[in-house]
Design a protein around this motif. Structure first.
Motif, PDB file in Angstrom:
ATOM      1  N   MET A 118      -5.142  -0.718  -8.397  1.00 17.09           N
ATOM      2  CA  MET A 118      -4.087   0.155  -7.746  1.00 17.09           C
ATOM      3  C   MET A 118      -3.641  -1.149  -6.082  1.00 17.09           C
ATOM      4  N   ALA A 119      -5.087  -1.388  -5.768  1.00 14.87           N
ATOM      5  CA  ALA A 119      -5.509  -2.913  -5.239  1.00 14.87           C
ATOM      6  C   ALA A 119      -4.612  -3.144  -4.629  1.00 14.87           C
ATOM      7  N   PHE A 120      -4.515  -4.165  -5.672  1.00 13.51           N
ATOM      8  CA  PHE A 120      -3.785  -5.750  -6.535  1.00 13.51           C
ATOM      9  C   PHE A 120      -1.475  -4.662  -5.701  1.00 13.51           C
ATOM     10  N   ASP A 121      -1.486  -3.986  -5.954  1.00 13.20           N
ATOM     11  CA  ASP A 121      -0.585  -3.322  -6.989  1.00 13.20           C
ATOM     12  C   ASP A 121      -0.122  -3.076  -5.261  1.00 13.20           C
ATOM     13  N   ARG A 122      -1.108  -2.981  -4.208  1.00 14.82           N
ATOM     14  CA  ARG A 122      -0.249  -2.594  -3.279  1.00 14.82           C
ATOM     15  C   ARG A 122      -0.019  -4.055  -2.881  1.00 14.82           C
ATOM     16  N   TYR A 123      -0.803  -4.523  -2.873  1.00 15.89           N
ATOM     17  CA  TYR A 123      -0.902  -6.798  -1.964  1.00 15.89           C
ATOM     18  C   TYR A 123       0.011  -6.820  -2.817  1.00 15.89           C
ATOM     19  N   ALA A 124       0.713  -7.013  -4.275  1.00 17.01           N
ATOM     20  CA  ALA A 124       1.901  -7.546  -4.921  1.00 17.01           C
ATOM     21  C   ALA A 124       3.366  -6.786  -3.957  1.00 17.01           C
ATOM     22  N   ALA A 125       3.245  -5.747  -3.407  1.00 17.30           N
ATOM     23  CA  ALA A 125       4.321  -5.175  -2.426  1.00 17.30           C
ATOM     24  C   ALA A 125       4.352  -5.567  -1.734  1.00 17.30           C
ATOM     25  N   ILE A 126       3.088  -4.918  -1.144  1.00 22.18           N
ATOM     26  CA  ILE A 126       3.178  -5.483   0.965  1.00 22.18           C
ATOM     27  C   ILE A 126       3.354  -7.225   1.227  1.00 22.18           C
ATOM     28  N   CYS A 127       2.645  -7.796   0.756  1.00 23.33           N
ATOM     29  CA  CYS A 127       2.747  -9.094  -0.123  1.00 23.33           C
ATOM     30  C   CYS A 127       3.455  -9.579   0.185  1.00 23.33           C
ATOM     31  N   ARG A 128       4.177  -9.799  -0.898  1.00 27.27           N
ATOM     32  CA  ARG A 128       5.161 -10.775  -1.655  1.00 27.27           C
ATOM     33  C   ARG A 128       6.034  -9.862  -2.344  1.00 27.27           C
ATOM     34  N   PRO A 129       6.908  -9.004  -1.241  1.00 29.60           N
ATOM     35  CA  PRO A 129       7.746  -8.271  -1.953  1.00 29.60           C
ATOM     36  C   PRO A 129       9.107  -9.035  -2.874  1.00 29.60           C
ATOM     37  N   LEU A 130       9.320  -9.983  -2.314  1.00 32.14           N
ATOM     38  CA  LEU A 130      10.356 -10.699  -3.012  1.00 32.14           C
ATOM     39  C   LEU A 130       9.840 -10.333  -5.020  1.00 32.14           C
ATOM     40  N   HIS A 131       9.105 -11.095  -5.061  1.00 32.73           N
ATOM     41  CA  HIS A 131       8.435 -11.531  -6.174  1.00 32.73           C
ATOM     42  C   HIS A 131       7.414 -10.340  -6.706  1.00 32.73           C
ATOM     43  N   TYR A 132       7.861  -8.480  -6.237  1.00 29.67           N
ATOM     44  CA  TYR A 132       7.492  -7.590  -6.637  1.00 29.67           C
ATOM     45  C   TYR A 132       7.779  -7.384  -8.190  1.00 29.67           C
ATOM     46  N   THR A 133       9.006  -7.509  -8.004  1.00 26.33           N
ATOM     47  CA  THR A 133       9.684  -6.459 -10.068  1.00 26.33           C
ATOM     48  C   THR A 133       8.844  -7.281 -11.045  1.00 26.33           C
ATOM     49  N   VAL A 134       8.402  -8.858 -10.053  1.00 30.50           N
ATOM     50  CA  VAL A 134       8.093  -9.782 -11.454  1.00 30.50           C
ATOM     51  C   VAL A 134       7.003 -10.398 -11.510  1.00 30.50           C
ATOM     52  N   ILE A 135       6.453  -9.773 -11.035  1.00 32.92           N
ATOM     53  CA  ILE A 135       4.933 -10.500 -10.403  1.00 32.92           C
ATOM     54  C   ILE A 135       3.920  -8.980 -11.502  1.00 32.92           C
ATOM     55  N   MET A 136       4.324  -7.283 -10.695  1.00 34.74           N
ATOM     56  CA  MET A 136       4.109  -6.400 -11.470  1.00 34.74           C
ATOM     57  C   MET A 136       5.469  -5.576 -12.437  1.00 34.74           C
ATOM     58  N   HIS A 137       5.790  -6.872 -13.699  1.00 37.24           N
ATOM     59  CA  HIS A 137       6.069  -5.938 -14.906  1.00 37.24           C
ATOM     60  C   HIS A 137       5.903  -4.825 -15.578  1.00 37.24           C
ATOM     61  N   PRO A 138       6.014  -4.430 -15.855  1.00 39.07           N
ATOM     62  CA  PRO A 138       5.888  -2.751 -16.379  1.00 39.07           C
ATOM     63  C   PRO A 138       5.171  -3.547 -17.575  1.00 39.07           C
ATOM     64  N   SER A 139       4.952  -4.577 -18.808  1.00 34.09           N
ATOM     65  CA  SER A 139       4.014  -4.774 -19.479  1.00 34.09           C
ATOM     66  C   SER A 139       2.637  -5.127 -19.685  1.00 34.09           C
ATOM     67  N   PHE A 216     -10.333  -8.509  -1.313  1.00 26.89           N
ATOM     68  CA  PHE A 216      -8.987  -9.197  -0.743  1.00 26.89           C
ATOM     69  C   PHE A 216      -7.900  -9.061  -0.631  1.00 26.89           C
ATOM     70  N   SER A 217      -7.752  -8.108  -1.607  1.00 30.33           N
ATOM     71  CA  SER A 217      -6.271  -6.642  -1.541  1.00 30.33           C
ATOM     72  C   SER A 217      -6.017  -6.618   0.031  1.00 30.33           C
ATOM     73  N   TYR A 218      -6.724  -6.190   0.649  1.00 30.67           N
ATOM     74  CA  TYR A 218      -6.412  -5.236   1.736  1.00 30.67           C
ATOM     75  C   TYR A 218      -6.463  -5.991   3.147  1.00 30.67           C
ATOM     76  N   GLY A 219      -7.465  -7.080   2.678  1.00 26.06           N
ATOM     77  CA  GLY A 219      -7.539  -8.639   4.222  1.00 26.06           C
ATOM     78  C   GLY A 219      -6.530  -8.746   3.999  1.00 26.06           C
ATOM     79  N   ARG A 220      -5.741  -9.567   3.234  1.00 26.35           N
ATOM     80  CA  ARG A 220      -4.050 -10.061   2.681  1.00 26.35           C
ATOM     81  C   ARG A 220      -2.993  -9.239   3.123  1.00 26.35           C
ATOM     82  N   ILE A 221      -3.796  -7.503   3.392  1.00 24.08           N
ATOM     83  CA  ILE A 221      -2.519  -7.262   4.232  1.00 24.08           C
ATOM     84  C   ILE A 221      -2.044  -6.712   4.991  1.00 24.08           C
ATOM     85  N   VAL A 222      -3.615  -6.410   5.781  1.00 22.93           N
ATOM     86  CA  VAL A 222      -3.922  -6.429   7.222  1.00 22.93           C
ATOM     87  C   VAL A 222      -3.509  -7.742   8.158  1.00 22.93           C
TER      88      VAL A 222
END
Length: 312
Positions: A118-139, A216-222
């Motif tokens: 879940m922390a990685f999901d937040r990292y992808a959403a905040i730090c990689r917003p343009l690629h979020y849907t590609v990174i967090m693919h449903p599969s 790691f995830s929240y360090g990058r998010i901050v």
């Protein structure tokens, strides 16, 4: 496992809080209320995530997994505890004890890993917003959630086997309210240093690797959030991440205290109350922590309720 005087070993006695009859009465009422709130809160999260299209996102997919996990975790221990608090019979069968330990360890390990995911999901959403849907693919989301459950129960299988291979020589009084690792090992009539060392090593891996991912995830998010010039934008991000960090702190804090610190650092009664915290209080609090001031969930609840009224 050894048998007592050659007769069949039938089960264990869970001493729980039997030495404090007055406390048992109070705990029964409090825990019953907490258990009902746990059922209500977590069931609501799962239902809303399924019914509202706006909540069918990776974040709420993982949150519904966490809610289902918390429902199972609490139900594996609390109903039996409530029965024991109101009755004189404190027994649990051998098979029931094995199942309870297996389920509790499996769900606990799964939650450790799931919180990291879940922390990685937040990292992808905040730090990689343009690629979020590609990174967090449903599969990929399904794969990560499935891996969390698999690793959690694979670890539980190993630990449960190791614990019940230890000879007890007929000892069957567990000074706890459910079958847990430390109280069971205290029944052993042989030196358990090797067993405890092995279980400690596995516990460190299960706890600290996800914690490293979370850090790691929240360090990058901050770092990303501090670059946001809008105060409203910073508050929105910190509000979402703050909820997850609160849950992580509650869960990991109690888990490390219970499973990684030496047992001689705290009394048995302290251990019981810490166990109460992560078996009932944390699962009850999680839905409220995640949904407090969460406009998405509030809006979804209104849509579901008003939709039901309109349909009628």
């Amino acid at each position: 496992m050894d048998q007592k005087n050659g007769s069949s070993f039938t089960g264990f006695i869970l001493l729980g809080f039997s030495d404090r009859p007055q406390l048992e009465r109070v705990l029964f009422v409090v825990l019953l209320i907490f258990y009902l709130l746990t059922l209500l809160g977590n069931t609501s999260i799962i239902a809303l995530s399924r019914l509202d299209p706006h909540l069918q996102t990776p974040m709420y997919f993982f949150l519904s997994n966490l809610s289902f996990l918390d429902l199972c975790y609490t139900t594996s221990t609390v109903p039996q505890l409530l029965v024991h608090l109101r009755g004189a019979d404190k027994s649990i069968s051998f098979a029931g004890c094995v199942a309870q330990l297996f389920i509790a360890l499996g769900l606990g390990g799964t939650e450790c890993i799931l919180l990291g995911v879940m922390a990685f999901d937040r990292y992808a959403a905040i730090c990689r917003p343009l690629h979020y849907t590609v990174i967090m693919h449903p599969s990929l989301c399904v794969l990560m959630a499935s891996a969390s459950w698999f690793i959690g129960f694979a670890n539980s299988s190993l630990q449960t086997v190791l614990i019940f291979l230890v000879p007890l020589c007929g000892r069957n009084k567990i000074d706890h309210f459910f079958c847990d690792v430390a109280p069971l090992l205290k029944l052993a009539c042989v030196d358990t240093t090797v067993n405890e060392s092995g279980l400690f090593f596995v516990g460190v891996i299960i706890l600290l690797i996800p914690m490293a991912l979370i850090t790691f995830s929240y360090g990058r998010i901050v770092r990303v959030v501090l670059r946001i010039k809008s105060i409203a934008g910073q508050r929105k991000v910190f509000g979402t991440c703050g909820s997850h960090l609160t849950v992580v702190s509650l869960f990991y804090g109690t888990a490390i205290y219970a499973y990684l610190l030496p047992s001689n650092n705290h009394s048995q009664n302290q251990g019981k109350f810490i166990s109460l915290f992560y078996t009932i209080i944390t699962p009850m609090a999680n839905p409220f922590i995640y949904t407090l001031r969460n406009k998405d969930v509030t809006s979804a609840m209104k849509n579901v309720l008003y939709g039901g009224c309109d349909s009628r």
